[in-house]
Design a protein around this motif. Structure first.
Motif, mmCIF file in Angstrom:
data_model
loop_
_atom_site.group_PDB
_atom_site.id
_atom_site.type_symbol
_atom_site.label_atom_id
_atom_site.label_comp_id
_atom_site.label_asym_id
_atom_site.label_seq_id
_atom_site.Cartn_x
_atom_site.Cartn_y
_atom_site.Cartn_z
ATOM 1 N N SER A 1 48.843 85.049 11.483
ATOM 2 C CA SER A 1 49.756 86.112 11.902
ATOM 3 C C SER A 1 49.556 87.363 11.061
ATOM 4 O O SER A 1 49.080 87.296 9.925
ATOM 5 C CB SER A 1 51.212 85.658 11.713
ATOM 6 N N HIS A 2 49.977 88.488 11.621
ATOM 7 C CA HIS A 2 50.088 89.735 10.857
ATOM 8 C C HIS A 2 48.795 90.097 10.119
ATOM 9 O O HIS A 2 48.799 90.300 8.900
ATOM 10 C CB HIS A 2 51.261 89.652 9.870
ATOM 11 N N ALA A 3 47.712 90.144 10.875
ATOM 12 C CA ALA A 3 46.419 90.560 10.308
ATOM 13 C C ALA A 3 45.967 89.665 9.152
ATOM 14 O O ALA A 3 45.229 90.101 8.273
ATOM 15 C CB ALA A 3 46.449 92.034 9.882
ATOM 16 N N ILE B 1 49.420 80.243 12.941
ATOM 17 C CA ILE B 1 50.065 80.025 11.640
ATOM 18 C C ILE B 1 51.087 81.127 11.462
ATOM 19 O O ILE B 1 50.736 82.311 11.368
ATOM 20 C CB ILE B 1 49.037 80.041 10.495
ATOM 21 N N HIS B 2 52.346 80.730 11.446
ATOM 22 C CA HIS B 2 53.426 81.719 11.353
ATOM 23 C C HIS B 2 54.017 81.719 9.949
ATOM 24 O O HIS B 2 54.268 80.655 9.384
ATOM 25 C CB HIS B 2 54.525 81.414 12.374
ATOM 26 N N PRO B 3 54.271 82.894 9.385
ATOM 27 C CA PRO B 3 54.805 82.925 8.023
ATOM 28 C C PRO B 3 56.243 82.448 7.944
ATOM 29 O O PRO B 3 56.965 82.417 8.934
ATOM 30 C CB PRO B 3 54.733 84.408 7.648
ATOM 31 N N VAL C 1 49.901 87.120 21.814
ATOM 32 C CA VAL C 1 49.855 85.757 21.260
ATOM 33 C C VAL C 1 50.971 85.491 20.249
ATOM 34 O O VAL C 1 51.096 84.382 19.742
ATOM 35 C CB VAL C 1 48.487 85.448 20.595
ATOM 36 N N HIS C 2 51.759 86.512 19.943
ATOM 37 C CA HIS C 2 52.816 86.358 18.926
ATOM 38 C C HIS C 2 54.124 86.903 19.504
ATOM 39 O O HIS C 2 54.433 88.086 19.377
ATOM 40 C CB HIS C 2 52.402 87.108 17.660
ATOM 41 N N HIS C 3 54.842 86.026 20.175
ATOM 42 C CA HIS C 3 56.025 86.431 20.943
ATOM 43 C C HIS C 3 56.992 85.253 20.898
ATOM 44 O O HIS C 3 56.612 84.125 21.210
ATOM 45 C CB HIS C 3 55.573 86.720 22.388
ATOM 46 N N HIS C 4 58.222 85.503 20.476
ATOM 47 C CA HIS C 4 59.116 84.372 20.202
ATOM 48 C C HIS C 4 60.175 84.154 21.257
ATOM 49 O O HIS C 4 60.713 85.102 21.820
ATOM 50 C CB HIS C 4 59.809 84.581 18.855
ATOM 51 N N LEU C 5 60.473 82.873 21.458
ATOM 52 C CA LEU C 5 61.663 82.522 22.217
ATOM 53 C C LEU C 5 62.706 82.032 21.225
ATOM 54 O O LEU C 5 62.355 81.485 20.167
ATOM 55 C CB LEU C 5 61.374 81.454 23.268
ATOM 56 N N THR D 1 52.889 90.977 19.173
ATOM 57 C CA THR D 1 53.991 91.953 19.035
ATOM 58 C C THR D 1 55.083 91.495 18.070
ATOM 59 O O THR D 1 55.762 92.316 17.477
ATOM 60 C CB THR D 1 54.678 92.218 20.399
ATOM 61 N N ASP D 2 55.298 90.170 17.984
ATOM 62 C CA ASP D 2 56.422 89.614 17.213
ATOM 63 C C ASP D 2 57.780 89.979 17.809
ATOM 64 O O ASP D 2 58.790 89.992 17.094
ATOM 65 C CB ASP D 2 56.360 90.045 15.739
ATOM 66 N N PHE D 3 57.824 90.260 19.114
ATOM 67 C CA PHE D 3 59.104 90.403 19.792
ATOM 68 C C PHE D 3 59.816 89.046 19.757
ATOM 69 O O PHE D 3 59.147 88.028 19.835
ATOM 70 C CB PHE D 3 58.869 90.848 21.249
ATOM 71 N N ILE E 1 58.351 79.321 18.634
ATOM 72 C CA ILE E 1 59.546 79.363 17.792
ATOM 73 C C ILE E 1 59.135 79.973 16.451
ATOM 74 O O ILE E 1 58.133 79.578 15.868
ATOM 75 C CB ILE E 1 60.120 77.942 17.583
ATOM 76 N N SER E 2 59.912 80.941 15.988
ATOM 77 C CA SER E 2 59.593 81.612 14.719
ATOM 78 C C SER E 2 60.125 80.799 13.534
ATOM 79 O O SER E 2 60.647 79.689 13.702
ATOM 80 C CB SER E 2 60.224 83.011 14.745
ATOM 81 N N THR E 3 59.990 81.353 12.350
ATOM 82 C CA THR E 3 60.607 80.761 11.178
ATOM 83 C C THR E 3 62.133 80.762 11.368
ATOM 84 O O THR E 3 62.634 81.664 12.045
ATOM 85 C CB THR E 3 60.234 81.555 9.906
HETATM 86 ZN ZN ZN Z 1 56.824 86.113 14.291
#
Ligand code: ZN
Length: 326
Positions: A205-207, A157-159, A10-14, A272-274, A60-62
């Protein structure tokens, strides 16, 4: 009921080329202190295949789409969403889309939200913990909460980097990211957004940043504020424990027990945050998570690696021709 043997991330970025160029034009070459890594659909598929990940929800990440002075955020969001939707159309059983919104213009954000769900078939939404110092939970986003709630949307919710950074040798992603996530979660609860819009499914995100670890403290803080008690009558802990939590960068033998005890096995999702987490670390984290989950009750591992995500994202379950649970 069919079961999925692979995992859902659920945490994978383009990082679309046009988005990278838009950042570069504004002199943004990193994300929270990490250089923007190379990315392509092929790279995503490779890391997924290496780690038994069937499907990844792309976001999309930060620094998100509200970059610089926010001018053009709408166009950037639209371009990123169209690109993500195109990838999902090409690989409907490998990818899903969490749409970006030009969040600080609530009217445009609602418009983009409708477009993303109705025309692009987005599976959910990604929102940064804060944008230009405005935290999720702020009253200015009321129309956005209403629309998210109406659609029972899942929101990752992404940091991000807060507006102010103390002078210590820690990049934003090392420490401030998890605090920013926690601040957003607490703001959503203390300002009553989680009480008034109970159908939005929030994923931290991230626990959860440090939410599980300081849950007791947050409850004390809530109790001491009459405004928070009125806005969130069931108590801060009760709302926080109804949120979902991803495992990205958190698969350590000391963080996972706290997370599982706090959230329960039905509210934890693989992340994963890939590509910000590169393939060797994705593999290391996958292995650490598997090892930990295999020591828990039977069923917990498959719930966290795929089952919970399929319940949370019924459109994904549908594309994979699986029945969401419950
Ligand atoms: Zn991320």
């Amino acid at each position: 009921v069919n079961h999925l043997t692979g995992k859902v991330d659920v945490h994978h970025h383009l990082i679309p080329d046009d988005y990278r160029a838009a950042l570069a034009r504004r002199n943004i070459l990193d994300a929270g202190g990490r250089p923007l890594p190379p990315w392509s659909v092929r790279r995503s598929l490779d890391v997924m295949d290496e780690n038994a990940i069937t499907l990844s929800l792309l976001s999309i990440s930060t620094p998100g789409v509200w970059i610089g002075d926010g001018h053009d955020a709408y166009e950037i969001a639209r371009a990123c969403n169209e690109e993500g939707a195109e990838i999902v159309r090409e690989h409907p059983r490998r990818f899903g889309l969490l749409a970006s919104l030009p969040i600080l213009d609530p009217e445009l954000a609602v418009e983009e939200l409708r477009y993303a769900f109705d025309d692009l078939d987005a599976d959910g939404v990604v929102l940064l913990s804060s944008s230009a110092g405005e935290y999720l939970g702020t009253p200015i986003l009321e129309p956005v909460y209403e629309e998210l709630n109406r659609r029972r949307a899942a929101v990752l919710i992404h940091p991000t980097r807060p507006t102010w950074m103390p002078d210590v040798p820690l990049e934003a992603f090392t420490l401030e990211f998890v605090v920013d996530t926690t601040r957003a979660a607490a703001n959503l609860v203390f300002r009553g957004v989680t009480e008034r819009f109970p159908d939005i499914r929030w994923i931290l995100s991230h626990a959860g940043g440090v939410v599980p670890f300081i849950g007791y403290r947050l409850q004390r803080g809530w109790k001491g504020r009459p405004d928070a008690v009125e806005a969130a009558p069931r108590g801060a802990l009760s709302y926080l424990r109804e949120m979902y939590f991803d495992t990205a960068l958190s698969a350590s033998p000391w963080a996972l027990p706290a997370l599982l005890d706090f959230a329960g096995p039905d509210r934890v999702l693989l992340g994963t945050d890939f590509p910000f987490v590169q393939p060797p670390a994705v593999e290391e984290q996958s292995g650490a998570l598997e090892e930990f989950l295999d020591s828990r009750q039977p069923g917990v591992r498959s719930a966290i690696e795929s089952g919970n995500a399929l319940t949370l994202f019924p459109t994904v379950a549908e594309r994979l021709e699986l029945q969401p649970r419950g």
